[in-house]
Scaffold this active site. Sequence first.
Site, PDB file in Angstrom:
ATOM      1  N   HIS A  53      -3.106  -0.227  -3.622  1.00 12.70           N
ATOM      2  CA  HIS A  53      -1.723  -0.068  -3.147  1.00 12.70           C
ATOM      3  C   HIS A  53      -1.623   1.091  -2.157  1.00 12.70           C
ATOM      4  O   HIS A  53      -1.032   0.982  -1.089  1.00 12.70           O
ATOM      5  CB  HIS A  53      -0.791   0.265  -4.318  1.00 12.70           C
ATOM      6  N   HIS A  57      -3.210   0.433   1.190  1.00  9.09           N
ATOM      7  CA  HIS A  57      -2.389  -0.545   1.920  1.00  9.09           C
ATOM      8  C   HIS A  57      -1.280   0.206   2.663  1.00  9.09           C
ATOM      9  O   HIS A  57      -1.062   0.012   3.866  1.00  9.09           O
ATOM     10  CB  HIS A  57      -1.803  -1.550   0.918  1.00  9.09           C
ATOM     11  N   HIS A 111      -7.029  -0.361  -8.648  1.00  7.10           N
ATOM     12  CA  HIS A 111      -5.803  -1.120  -8.377  1.00  7.10           C
ATOM     13  C   HIS A 111      -4.783  -0.255  -7.624  1.00  7.10           C
ATOM     14  O   HIS A 111      -4.283  -0.644  -6.560  1.00  7.10           O
ATOM     15  CB  HIS A 111      -5.223  -1.582  -9.723  1.00  7.10           C
ATOM     16  N   GLU A 112      -4.502   0.924  -8.179  1.00 10.02           N
ATOM     17  CA  GLU A 112      -3.456   1.770  -7.569  1.00 10.02           C
ATOM     18  C   GLU A 112      -3.906   2.336  -6.218  1.00 10.02           C
ATOM     19  O   GLU A 112      -3.089   2.492  -5.314  1.00 10.02           O
ATOM     20  CB  GLU A 112      -3.057   2.906  -8.524  1.00 10.02           C
TER      21      GLU A 112
END
Length: 598
Positions: A391, A394, A387-388
Amino acid sequence: MSEIVKRADAPVENTWKLEDLFPNRKAWDQEYEEVKQLAKKAAQFQGKLNSAEAIGDCFKLEDELSLKTERVYVYAHLHHDEDTAEPTYQGLSQKAKKLGVEVSESLSFVTPEILALPDEQLDAFIADPKLSDYKFTLQEMKREKAHVLGKAEEALLAQVGNLAQAPQTIFGMLNNADLKFPKIKDEHGKEVELTHGSYIQFLESPHREVRERAFKAVYDTYAKNKNTIASTLSANVNKNIFYSRVRKYPSVLEMSLYGDNIPKEVYTNLIDTIHESLPLLHRYIKLRKKLLGVDELHMYDLFAPLVDEYKMDITYEDAKKQTKEGLKPLGANYLASLQKGYDERWIDVYENENKRTGAYSWGAYGTHPYVLLNHKNNLNSMFTLAHEMGHALHSYYSDNALKYRDAQYTIFLAEVASTTNEALLMDYLLNKSTDPKEKMYLLTYYADQFRTTVFRQTMFAEFEKIVHERAEQGESLTPQLLSEIYYDLNVKYHGPGMKVDKDIEMEWARIPHFYNSFYVYKYATGFSAATSFSKQILEEGQPAVDRYLGFLKSGGSDYSINILKKAGVDMSSPQPIREAMSVFEEVITEMEKLTEGK
């Protein structure tokens, strides 16, 4: 439970490399002073923003100031989060916050001055090739026109910045540094430490009495501080109401959505669509109760393992490998960037004494992103890593593809990238699993992702909406009122199959996101958009990957809704949420099949 080490004793290879931001404190001090001097230069543009040249030069200075302030701020806060009780970095982060307010103050004339220009002149600047780098900024300014005040009022609001941060800062210090939980007895009757980091581990214990003890100890602790925490939350809501009224928004909700240009319907659609899907959550609750074999399902049973014979002990090294395997559908370039993050110490891995809880990705343009974890050797921590890093990558793609101003994507988009990674990792794990127990374990985890990321975050979003509306109508947000609203929502969302323990009424007091108001709905919309993206990537292959990478490289160069639409996901309709719900139904059906005859 392993002993929590002091920050100084954390092995270097498991910590992030903040030297990539500033090699040492001296370099930070130097940039801090540079920002203070640069901020003084802004005054030379005051009263002169009436030509393309002046506006372009002013925006260049603004970019330089913003970027340097961001670097100073991020470095101080990353160090502060390593050890929230360390006075040096408490001081440094306070200094950085104040500097941010000073910079805002020095630039506070820019927007009102440009907006004071006649519309036809503003339109001419938007069309001027000399200002092409700032076209979107100017369009945004024009859109904000109705909510921008005069120069004097904007300068005054900029000065209020330090006060406005107080509720969040006070809650953060209380929650992370001052609040101490009692020791509890583990399954062997041994006294063990209860911390923010270990709480979820206790809730995942197969021993029901351990889960109950941890649950009650946490909420008893918050209940003892309920008046203080209700005051900080109420202060935060009142601050929001102050800003919404001063800036002439119909409500705090509409003010919060306006920045990302998100229609109010996106928020209300989410709540309505989830309400229509509550029978699915109730069906899952009923299945969980059956699998645990209990007469009553309590709130502290929601994280209990459903497959007690199966344990996934996933070290950090293994989590990195499996995450990389799971993200193979995104292609070689994405995987190389992921590996770079692993190799070059972007990540702060384990819990240490007074380290900030939870996980996040953050950074400053021009330097790679950073990721804070509090890794435990379990499936949840592996998904947190995926998940991190979603980020982080991105940001990495946006920063490399775009200039500073356009690279800053909205939080509405941020949760899409992180959750797409999770969906792809889950697909990989389910496909390679041949053991029915492992498959059941994974399906349970996936079902709980829907429960926590879509249903729970929507419940939080509804709580925020109700609380702000009640305050806007003049009601006082007492701890009793907050607890009553929160408890009633839990009853509604979890349904008749759940014994909603009274203790849960205090959960509002431990949610840090409530100090970043109307943020959490983005987890639910992001999860829904990500479900749609991952489906397209897995079914279509390269064309969908190209669209998705195009999305990652779009930063904030257009409105969030438009960026997603171009990449193939329309969040202005309830469709992606309904698609996510159909996947949730498939997961529950699969689990029911695996438990037939039990």
